[in-house]
Each structure stands twice: as structure tokens, then as C-alpha cells.
Write an enzyme that holds these catalytic residues in place. Structure first.
Site, PDB file in Angstrom:
ATOM      1  N   ASP A 130       0.827  -1.202   0.000  1.00  0.00           N
ATOM      2  CA  ASP A 130       0.000   0.000   0.000  1.00  0.00           C
ATOM      3  C   ASP A 130       0.870   1.264   0.000  1.00  0.00           C
ATOM      4  O   ASP A 130       1.969   1.263   0.556  1.00  0.00           O
ATOM      5  CB  ASP A 130      -0.901  -0.019   1.244  1.00  0.00           C
ATOM      6  CG  ASP A 130      -2.129   0.848   1.059  1.00  0.00           C
ATOM      7  OD1 ASP A 130      -2.341   1.370  -0.048  1.00  0.00           O
ATOM      8  OD2 ASP A 130      -2.871   1.016   2.038  1.00  0.00           O
ATOM      9  N   ASN A 184     -10.244  -3.672  -6.646  1.00  0.00           N
ATOM     10  CA  ASN A 184      -9.527  -2.590  -7.328  1.00  0.00           C
ATOM     11  C   ASN A 184     -10.166  -2.156  -8.648  1.00  0.00           C
ATOM     12  O   ASN A 184      -9.871  -1.078  -9.170  1.00  0.00           O
ATOM     13  CB  ASN A 184      -8.054  -2.966  -7.588  1.00  0.00           C
ATOM     14  CG  ASN A 184      -7.193  -2.910  -6.343  1.00  0.00           C
ATOM     15  OD1 ASN A 184      -6.202  -3.618  -6.232  1.00  0.00           O
ATOM     16  ND2 ASN A 184      -7.552  -2.058  -5.378  1.00  0.00           N
ATOM     17  N   ARG A 187      -0.507   9.316  -9.771  1.00  0.00           N
ATOM     18  CA  ARG A 187      -0.563   8.149  -8.890  1.00  0.00           C
ATOM     19  C   ARG A 187       0.047   6.919  -9.550  1.00  0.00           C
ATOM     20  O   ARG A 187       0.699   6.090  -8.911  1.00  0.00           O
ATOM     21  CB  ARG A 187      -2.036   7.803  -8.571  1.00  0.00           C
ATOM     22  CG  ARG A 187      -2.741   8.738  -7.637  1.00  0.00           C
ATOM     23  CD  ARG A 187      -4.194   8.279  -7.477  1.00  0.00           C
ATOM     24  NE  ARG A 187      -4.306   6.856  -7.150  1.00  0.00           N
ATOM     25  CZ  ARG A 187      -4.126   6.349  -5.943  1.00  0.00           C
ATOM     26  NH1 ARG A 187      -3.840   7.147  -4.939  1.00  0.00           N
ATOM     27  NH2 ARG A 187      -4.244   5.061  -5.741  1.00  0.00           N
TER      28      ARG A 187
END
Ligand code: FPP
Length: 232
Positions: free
Chosen positions: A17, A65, A30
Site C-alpha cells: 500500500d 480494485n 498516482r
């Protein structure tokens, strides 16, 4: 089961993470955090070999996800397509076998070909095993296992049930490391983690260094695993 002190885990599972935050801190998209995160997988797999840790599992893409923005999901799929072969070639140099586990039926034929090629071109496993979990969700895995047992019409026990899980053939993790500061399991290996030691740290995945792995291992070595028994 007897209580035992542990020197080294045989299997470490990682919840990787913090990629997005790593990138954001650097004013980058990101997605570049995910790209950087692959380097951590490569580095840690090699460190595991050096230390004598046989199995490393990496939670790379969960069944949840898919709910991320389409652009990020597309990028992750593209990353798999573009980088999986080079990851496997690097693992091959150290004779580390690449296994991909999860519900792979959802991926395109093109990606399935890449997965096949990546697994075939990785090492024999003498140097260890890197288990990349893709479209993996523990609840999904358990329900599938139950349904497979029902279809077979055979009762299962704790051990034989494991053969119906995606991780068939891989021992349960001894240590789970989650980077990025959150303290939860996020639907990862819920059956397999029953007696696993848990280690949480704030470090973002791309920054998780080999030194930090050693710190986690020192912490693990001090723990007494009792597997439900009593302190001896
Ligand atoms: C969690 O960080 C990470 C992921 C959802 C993806 C992890 C994937 C990789 C490291 C790349 C795998 C690819 C190959 C080719 C092996 P996050 O996005 O939730 O970070 P945040 O919590 O900071 O937002």
C-alpha cells in the site's frame, strides 16, 4: 500445535500500500507510484533469496480494485502487459519462480498470454517463489473453494480445503507485512492468515527498503507463535 520461536519466516505476504501517496508527494501521477512499486517487488524478491526466505506473496490487484478510476485500472493492466515479462526475466536470473494467483478468467486473452509467458520464463523455484496475486479476493477464493467441494460432493477438512484455494501448494504466510499505514487485511488471504504474524508500517511501498525488511524480520523473530496453545 507446539509453540515455537521463529528465526526466519518461510513465507512473507505483502500488502503493497502507498504507491499513490508516494507519487503524490512527488507531484507525479498516482500511476507512477505503481511503476516504482515494481522495483520494490524485484528488490525484495532478491533479498529474500539472499536471506533464505522461500516464498514471497505480493497483493498486486484485488477483486475490489476494479472500482478505481478507469484510467488507473487501465494503467495497471498496461503495466502488467509491459513489465511482467521483464520482472519474470529478472526473477529467472536468480532461479525464482513466478506464480500468478487469483481469478484470472477476467483478463483479456492477450494478458493471459503474457501471464503464461511470464510464468514459463521465470526460474525453476530453486531460488524461491514470488507469488503475484492478481484479481485476488479472499472471500471470492473461499466461496469458490466451497463450491468446488460441493461440486465434487466430497467433505473437506482444513488441510484438503487448502487445495481448493488459489494458493494451493504454497504454505500459509508466517508473516504479513502491510506498508502505507493502514491496519487492515483488505480481503487478502483470510483463510491462510489465520495464525500469521502481522506487521504494519507507515512506509509507502516504493520506499520499503531492504533495511526495513530486516527490521520487520527482527520484530518477527522476537514473537512467540503459539498457534492457539499455551506459552511454554
Ligand atoms: C496500493 O497502493 C497498490 C496497488 C493497488 C497496486 C500495486 C501494484 C503494483 C506494485 C504493480 C504490479 C505490477 C507488476 C507488473 C508486478 P495505493 O494505490 O492504494 O496507494 P495509496 O494508498 O497511496 O493511494
Amino acid at each position: 500445535m507446539k509453540s515455537k520461536k521463529n528465526s526466519l519466516p518461510n513465507h512473507i505476504a505483502f500488502i503493497m500500500d502507498g504507491n499513490g501517496r508516494w507519487a503524490k508527494k512527488r507531484l507525479m501521477p498516482r500511476t507512477s507510484g505503481h511503476k516504482e512499486g515494481i522495483k520494490t517487488i524485484e528488490r525484495l524478491s532478491e533479498k529474500a533469496l539472499e536471506l533464505g526466505i522461500k516464498y514471497m506473496s505480493y497483493f498486486a490487484f484485488s477483486t475490489e480494485n476494479w472500482s478505481r478510476p478507469k484510467s488507473e485500472v487501465d494503467y495497471l493492466l498496461e503495466l502488467l502487459e509491459k513489465r511482467l515479462i521483464s520482472l519474470s526475466e529478472r526473477l529467472q536470473k536468480n532461479d525464482i519462480e513466478l506464480i500468478i494467483s487469483g481469478d484470472l478468467s477476467i483478463f483479456s486473452d492477450k494478458l493471459l498470454d503474457v501471464f503464461g509467458e511470464a510464468m514459463n520464463s521465470s526460474g525453476s523455484g530453486k531460488g524461491g517463489v514470488a507469488n503475484l496475486c492478481l484479481n485476488y479476493g479472499a472471500r471470492d477464493e473461499i466461496i469458490r473453494g466451497v463450491n468446488a467441494a460441493v461440486v465434487k460432493g466430497k467433505k473437506v477438512d482444513e488441510e484438503s480445503f487448502k487445495e481448493l484455494l488459489y494458493t494451493n501448494g504454497i504454505p500459509d504466510p508466517d508473516l504479513l507485512i502491510r506498508t502505507g499505514g493502514e491496519k487492515r487485511l483488505s480481503n487478502f488471504m483470510l483463510y491462510q492468515l489465520a495464525y500469521t504474524e502481522l506487521y504494519f508500517c507507515d512506509t509507502l511501498w516504493p520506499d520499503f527498503s531492504n533495511e526495513e525488511l530486516l527490521i520487520a524480520l527482527e520484530n518477527y523473530a522476537k514473537r512467540e507463535r503459539r498457534f492457539g496453545g499455551l506459552k511454554q
